[in-house]
Write an enzyme that holds these catalytic residues in place. Structure first.
Site, PDB file in Angstrom:
ATOM      1  N   ARG A  75       0.866  -1.188   0.000  1.00 52.80           N
ATOM      2  CA  ARG A  75       0.000   0.000   0.000  1.00 52.80           C
ATOM      3  C   ARG A  75       0.906   1.243   0.000  1.00 52.80           C
ATOM      4  NH1 ARG A  75      -5.119   0.283   3.648  1.00 52.80           N
ATOM      5  NH2 ARG A  75      -5.872   1.364   1.803  1.00 52.80           N
ATOM      6  N   ASP A 221      -3.121   9.258   7.222  1.00 53.23           N
ATOM      7  CA  ASP A 221      -2.207   8.257   6.651  1.00 53.23           C
ATOM      8  C   ASP A 221      -0.837   8.857   6.373  1.00 53.23           C
ATOM      9  OD1 ASP A 221      -5.072   7.273   5.878  1.00 53.23           O
ATOM     10  OD2 ASP A 221      -3.700   5.566   5.860  1.00 53.23           O
TER      11      ASP A 221
HETATM   12  O1  MRU Z   1      -7.742   2.296   3.671  1.00 54.06           O
HETATM   13  P1  MRU Z   1      -7.582   2.304   5.165  1.00 54.06           P
HETATM   14  O2  MRU Z   1      -8.734   1.704   5.875  1.00 54.06           O
HETATM   15  O3  MRU Z   1      -6.251   1.723   5.587  1.00 54.06           O
HETATM   16  O4  MRU Z   1      -7.537   3.842   5.527  1.00 54.06           O
HETATM   17  C1  MRU Z   1      -7.373   4.190   6.871  1.00 54.06           C
HETATM   18  C2  MRU Z   1      -7.495   5.625   7.141  1.00 54.06           C
HETATM   19  O5  MRU Z   1      -7.630   6.445   6.249  1.00 54.06           O
HETATM   20  C3  MRU Z   1      -7.368   6.050   8.584  1.00 54.06           C
HETATM   21  O6  MRU Z   1      -8.156   7.175   8.825  1.00 54.06           O
HETATM   22  C4  MRU Z   1      -5.901   6.394   8.861  1.00 54.06           C
HETATM   23  O7  MRU Z   1      -5.067   5.339   8.484  1.00 54.06           O
HETATM   24  C5  MRU Z   1      -5.667   6.706  10.280  1.00 54.06           C
HETATM   25  S1  MRU Z   1      -5.714   5.256  11.265  1.00 54.06           S
HETATM   26  C6  MRU Z   1      -5.271   5.603  12.834  1.00 54.06           C
END
Ligand code: MRU
Length: 330
Positions: A75, A221
């Protein structure tokens, strides 16, 4: 780890002994959320060291580098993955023998997991002073215990606010297309006895215009040094709507989510498959062969953000300056 793809219907714990399984788990969202994938990457490298047949340090470093590439490619947007992998690889490079490297990276991965919980609790306390008794707090996606090792970032702030004796309600957005809000945040908060209401993403404007929300807190992220925040798709809409209604919009994230190197325009936004949008579970909700645009994240500019809550304190505008200060503070 908990298989998050099965929630909220089944609470299933899965165990892995191969780093390739960890890579698959990150890719398929069995584990997701920036801090959780950072720590998972670290444990992936710890597993790779146990799987390696290396008899010299160089051979082991070579095997770890191969595993790092596979884990890193899963990712692209959450910087915590790179952070977790680099941290472990640096420990490995500074080691002497194969056995000593194995031991030190396994113990480092465990330490990183413990520290994640500590950091979330400190961050929660730092953020809790921004929230008042009887606030209704909106959150988007899942930035909770499920997205971290435990406690959560944005939901950690909400937990700490409750622990400080204040009564708070939460509004969780559904977070289409794969519903981290309804499947994970609603599940997690309900499980922990919070007063939580679920809304479709299309109701954010209504909720704010009708006074149902006082404050917003979300996770991140990747945050770049200018204060641009990359988070789950839809965060930008929530922040824009909050600005329109003069509702404070906070981001809670550890320093491991802050990337001082990359410019906002160079951050890679993960594009995900169209089937996440053309259906709901097994049910088809769009015509065959429809073109889909499905970015997993968007960018919220600093002018929409009231504060970035971290384990070192709260950064406010001008963000470039205040973020730098957080890194300099001890
Ligand atoms: O695609 P995801 O579910 O991994 O995306 C997660 C998010 O966007 C969260 O808001 C972010 O990682 C913060 S988690 C503490």
């Amino acid at each position: 780890m908990i298989d998050q793809t099965k929630l909220p219907n089944q609470l299933i714990f899965v165990e892995y002994n191969d780093f390739n399984q960890i890579a698959d788990a990150i890719r398929t969202l069995v584990v997701r959320g920036a801090p959780a994938i950072g720590i998972s990457g670290a444990f992936g490298l710890a597993l790779a060291s146990l799987q390696s047949n290396a008899i010299s340090k160089d051979e082991l470093l070579n095997d770890l580098e191969n595993a790092r590439k596979i884990l890193f490619a899963t990712r692209p947007t959450a910087v915590n993955l790179e952070w977790g992998l680099e941290k472990i690889l640096n420990i490995a490079k500074s080691g002497n023998s194969v056995e000593q490297i194995r031991e030190s990276i396994i113990s480092e991965a465990k330490k990183m997991a413990d520290e994640d919980i500590e950091i979330n609790k400190i961050m929660g306390k730092n953020g809790s002073i921004l929230f008042d008794d009887n606030d209704t707090i909106m959150t988007h996606c899942n930035a909770g215990a499920l997205a971290t090792v435990a406690y959560g970032t944005a939901l950690g702030v909400i937990r700490a606010t409750r622990e400080s004796g204040k009564n708070v309600k939460v509004i969780a957005t559904e977070t289409r297309p794969i519903q981290q809000g309804s499947r994970l945040t609603a599940f997690e908060l309900k499980h922990d006895g919070f007063d939580v209401s679920l809304i479709p993403d299309t109701e954010v404007g209504y909720s704010m215009a009708n006074g149902l929300v006082n404050k917003v807190v979300v996770g991140a992220d990747r945050i770049v040094k200018s204060g641009h925040v990359f988070n789950k798709i839809g965060t930008y809409q929530v922040a824009t709507m909050a600005k329109q209604h003069e509702i404070p919009f906070y981001v809670a994230a550890p320093l491991s989510t802050i990337d001082l190197e990359t410019k906002a325009e160079d951050v890679i936004i993960e594009m995900r498959k169209g089937s996440e949008v053309t259906g709901l579970g097994d049910k088809k909700t769009a015509p065959d062969d429809i073109n889909v645009i499905n970015p997993a994240f968007d960018m919220t500019p600093p002018e929409l953000i009231s504060g970035i809550i971290t384990e070192r304190g709260v950064a406010t505008a001008p963000f470039e300056e205040s973020i730098q200060k957080l890194f300099e503070a001890n």
